[in-house]
Design an enzyme around this catalytic site. Structure first.
Site, short mmCIF file in Angstrom:
data_model
loop_
_atom_site.label_atom_id
_atom_site.label_comp_id
_atom_site.label_asym_id
_atom_site.label_seq_id
_atom_site.Cartn_x
_atom_site.Cartn_y
_atom_site.Cartn_z
NE ARG A 79 68.75 53.62 11.42
CZ ARG A 79 68.82 53.03 13.06
NH1 ARG A 79 69.07 52.03 12.03
NH2 ARG A 79 68.86 53.67 13.46
CD GLN A 99 68.05 47.02 18.80
OE1 GLN A 99 67.59 46.51 19.72
NE2 GLN A 99 67.85 47.39 17.88
NE ARG A 104 74.14 49.42 16.87
CZ ARG A 104 73.18 49.69 16.88
NH1 ARG A 104 72.92 49.71 15.52
NH2 ARG A 104 71.64 49.84 17.36
CG HIS A 172 71.81 45.08 11.13
ND1 HIS A 172 71.31 46.09 10.17
CD2 HIS A 172 71.52 45.76 12.28
CE1 HIS A 172 70.07 46.47 10.26
NE2 HIS A 172 69.87 46.33 11.55
CG ASP A 216 62.49 43.24 14.13
OD1 ASP A 216 63.91 42.50 13.74
OD2 ASP A 216 62.05 43.99 14.50
CD GLU A 272 69.48 42.68 9.72
OE1 GLU A 272 69.81 42.75 11.40
OE2 GLU A 272 68.58 43.53 10.16
O1 LIG Z 1 67.60 50.94 15.15
P1 LIG Z 1 68.96 49.71 15.60
O2 LIG Z 1 69.49 48.97 16.95
O3 LIG Z 1 69.92 49.93 14.36
O4 LIG Z 1 68.63 48.30 14.94
C1 LIG Z 1 67.84 48.28 14.18
C2 LIG Z 1 67.14 46.80 13.44
O5 LIG Z 1 68.37 45.90 13.74
C3 LIG Z 1 67.79 44.55 13.50
O6 LIG Z 1 66.90 44.43 12.42
C4 LIG Z 1 66.40 44.28 14.61
O7 LIG Z 1 65.92 43.22 14.33
C5 LIG Z 1 65.18 45.19 14.72
O8 LIG Z 1 64.17 44.73 15.89
C6 LIG Z 1 66.61 46.73 14.65
O9 LIG Z 1 64.92 47.49 14.41
#
Ligand SMILES: O=P(O)(O)OC[C@H]1O[C@H](O)[C@H](O)[C@@H](O)[C@@H]1O
EC number: 5.1.3.15
Length: 298
Positions: A79, A99, A104, A172, A216, A272
């Protein structure tokens, strides 16, 4: 492929270390890290994810934010800094897939270290994806980092499949802010965005973007450079990154995230750059495409 230590050894300002040494109080079983300490900057890079984690100019100005609760655990997203989201950005339609893709959380190979012009240093990382159930098409991703008074990150993607392949991706970046309620991004005033908090509803940004709660938003087709104000005043310029995603989780979500924690959303915003949603890249067989982001303090 030469060992990490052999690549790093010839360069006085670049050393191999680990998270237990640099962040003794952090959670997690630990990860190898690369430390950069030159006349121009101090930085820390994780080979996992080819992730630049922290960067401070020689005058003491930090250009990136790293969560005080970052968990240094193999295979866990880190993070802060600049995670590379690839080969898809955001949630995958298949709930079993992570996600922001798997780049990463994968180990990238450090392939080259070099002294660049004007005292800057350069690191090259590579991720070879053979094609598997996570993402069928084989590809190579390479990330070139040039660290001096500014941060330059250049991602190149090559499709090795015999068919076209679709990628969405982002660099990001987590940018530090002094007072979140003062922060604004003037260039976004009047632009359309897709709101991730409202099912991608297309809305218009009234004035400069501010962060007074959870944000967001995906701003498509942002050609210009982007300045974050007021303190520190940071600029993101880019080549070939049409999309700009803007994010802060707000107080409630931050408190619920084990690697962020209560109140820590006050320390950063994410801007990002990349190619997401309809602006994703379709690469022909054998095609290579590049996108680049430069982060600087004004
Ligand atoms: O918690 P992560 O998987 O690292 O994602 C963190 C964030 O990334 C981006 O900004 C997305 O648009 C968000 O929807 C998400 O919450």
């Amino acid at each position: 492929m030469p060992a990490l230590a052999d690549l790093v050894r010839p360069y006085a300002g670049i050393t191999l270390t680990d998270s237990k040494t640099l962040f003794p109080d952090a959670q997690g079983t630990g990860l190898p890290l690369i430390r950069i300490d030159t006349d121009l900057c101090q930085a820390v890079v994780a080979p996992q994810g080819a992730q630049l984690l922290s960067f401070t100019k020689a005058d003491g100005t930090p250009l990136l934010w790293l969560s005080p609760q970052c968990q240094f655990e193999p295979g866990k997203a880190l993070r802060g800094g600049v995670p590379v989201c690839l080969p898809w950005f955001g949630p995958h339609p298949d709930d079993n897939k992570p996600q922001h893709g798997f780049a990463r959380t994968s180990d990238w190979a450090l392939t080259q270290v070099a002294q660049a012009d004007n005292g800057r240093c350069e690191l090259w990382f590579e991720l070879e994806h053979p094609g598997d159930e996570r993402f069928r098409q084989p590809f190579t991703a390479a990330l070139r980092m040039v660290l001096g008074q500014t941060i330059e990150l250049e991602l190149s993607l090559t499709n090795h499949d015999s068919h076209a392949a679709d990628f969405t991706w982002a660099l990001h970046s987590y940018l530090p802010v002094q007072t979140l309620s003062d922060v604004r991004v003037p260039v976004l005033a009047g632009r359309d965005y897709l709101d991730n908090l409202q099912n991608h509803a297309r809305l218009t940004q009234g004035g400069p973007l501010t962060f007074t709660g959870e944000v967001d938003r995906v701003f498509p087709d942002v050609e210009s450079e982007v300045t974050l104000e007021p303190t520190p005043r940071l600029r993101l310029s880019h080549e070939n990154c049409p999309s700009l995603v803007t994010w802060n989780p707000g107080a409630e979500k931050a408190a619920a995230m084990d690697d962020m924690g209560e109140g820590n959303e006050q320390g950063f915003v994410c801007l990002e750059r990349g190619a997401v949603l309809d602006e994703g890249w379709t690469l022909a067989p054998g095609e290579t495409r590049r996108g680049k982001v430069t982060i600087s303090a004004l």
